[in-house]
Scaffold this motif. Structure first.
Motif, PDB file in Angstrom:
ATOM      1  N   UNK A   4     -19.458 -21.113 -24.753  1.00 55.69           N
ATOM      2  CA  UNK A   4     -19.283 -22.149 -25.770  1.00 55.69           C
ATOM      3  C   UNK A   4     -17.801 -22.420 -25.978  1.00 55.69           C
ATOM      4  N   UNK A   5     -17.449 -23.681 -26.186  1.00 56.08           N
ATOM      5  CA  UNK A   5     -16.072 -24.067 -26.514  1.00 56.08           C
ATOM      6  C   UNK A   5     -16.116 -25.056 -27.666  1.00 56.08           C
ATOM      7  N   UNK A   6     -15.251 -24.851 -28.665  1.00 54.62           N
ATOM      8  CA  UNK A   6     -15.205 -25.791 -29.785  1.00 54.62           C
ATOM      9  C   UNK A   6     -13.768 -26.024 -30.217  1.00 54.62           C
ATOM     10  N   UNK A  15      -9.349 -30.184 -22.225  1.00 53.06           N
ATOM     11  CA  UNK A  15      -8.540 -29.270 -21.418  1.00 53.06           C
ATOM     12  C   UNK A  15      -9.225 -27.913 -21.296  1.00 53.06           C
ATOM     13  N   UNK A  16      -9.720 -27.396 -22.419  1.00 52.35           N
ATOM     14  CA  UNK A  16     -10.383 -26.093 -22.406  1.00 52.35           C
ATOM     15  C   UNK A  16     -11.657 -26.134 -21.560  1.00 52.35           C
ATOM     16  N   UNK A  20     -12.414 -24.010 -18.123  1.00 52.94           N
ATOM     17  CA  UNK A  20     -13.563 -23.113 -18.000  1.00 52.94           C
ATOM     18  C   UNK A  20     -14.444 -23.490 -16.808  1.00 52.94           C
ATOM     19  N   UNK A  21     -14.635 -24.791 -16.606  1.00 52.21           N
ATOM     20  CA  UNK A  21     -15.459 -25.237 -15.470  1.00 52.21           C
ATOM     21  C   UNK A  21     -14.803 -24.879 -14.141  1.00 52.21           C
ATOM     22  N   UNK A  22     -13.473 -24.919 -14.124  1.00 51.35           N
ATOM     23  CA  UNK A  22     -12.746 -24.546 -12.904  1.00 51.35           C
ATOM     24  C   UNK A  22     -12.846 -23.041 -12.644  1.00 51.35           C
TER      25      UNK A  22
END
Length: 267
Positions: A4-6, A15-16, A20-22
């Motif tokens: 999770x990113x918020x 950017x976050x 993370x996907x990279x």
């Protein structure tokens, strides 16, 4: 993993998320631009890792971390922030890590490689009750769904039985080591009631056979439980490596457990 990113600033969130996907192309990334979006999300218990901005408006990231842990007790909380002064307050959530903005991808990678709590992968589930003792004590059933205990004492007794590694204990043992009270009639009733509630809750969850009670003693049937402690004691290196110096930190009696000495020698 499910990550999770918020962040309430969209450029920072993008950017976050991209980072993370990279770094985690095989994992599921779920992003939120507000606390309201998170609150509407139905599967809060499934997150393994959460990257939280601290400044989120009326509800800050620290408050959100406490809320998230109600649903996912072993979720690894990693704060991403520009405000170092929040460090002490954030520590109260027992976070996995802390990343200062601006950051590099390597900063995120290091946090993902050093998670505080082991990640539960439902694809490896074998149907047994799953118990984690490294870090916060938690019990899972039905592919990672936490088992909820209605009584704190019942939960603590179960943790104590897990720590005893399958050896039988009596109500007097529990009174002395868990409650630190003199064993009398009232204490005996308290312990017996907590054990009865514990057995009822395990039965409702479909794990009645986990506890064996006979001759006024009770013990764990280790064959019915998958536990990080037991796997580590059996010499599984990948599980031993998950031990980061924290073992049942909620309970004072665990500080003198025989298990800690064995774990320290294994690391």
């Amino acid at each position: 993993m499910k990550i999770m990113a918020i962040d309430d600033e969209r450029p920072a969130l993008y950017l976050l998320t991209d980072t993370l996907q990279e770094l985690c192309p095989q994992d599921e990334i779920v992003s939120f631009n507000s606390v309201e979006e998170f609150e509407e999300y139905p599967d809060k218990s499934e997150f393994d890792v959460a990257f939280l901005d601290i400044e989120l408006g009326a509800v800050n990231g620290i408050q959100l971390a406490f809320e998230l842990k109600k649903h996912a007790p072993l979720c690894n909380i990693i704060f991403v922030t520009s405000y170092p002064e929040y460090g002490l307050e954030a520590y109260q959530t027992r976070p996995s890590g802390y990343v200062m903005k601006p950051y590099e991808a390597e900063d995120i990678r290091k946090e993902l490689e050093n998670l505080r709590n082991p990640v539960t992968r439902t694809g490896d589930w074998d149907g047994r009750l799953k118990v984690t003792t490294f870090g916060r004590f938690a019990v899972y059933c039905k592919e990672g769904v936490p088992l909820r205990f209605s009584r704190a004492l019942s939960r603590e007794i179960f943790a104590y039985l897990i720590d005893r590694n399958g050896f039988p204990v009596t109500s007097k043992d529990i009174a002395r080591e868990v409650l630190e009270e003199t064993f009398d009639k009232n204490v005996s009733k308290k312990v017996s009631k907590a054990i009865a509630i514990l057995m009822e809750e395990l039965d409702k969850a479909g794990f009645k056979e986990v506890l064996i009670r006979q001759n006024r003693q009770i013990r764990i049937d280790k064959s019915k439980v998958y536990c990080d402690l037991y796997e580590a004691l059996n010499g599984k290196t990948e599980i031993v490596n998950l031990y980061r110096g924290e073992y049942l930190p909620e309970y004072s009696w665990a500080e003198v457990s025989d298990a800690i000495g064995i774990l320290k020698r294994s690391v």
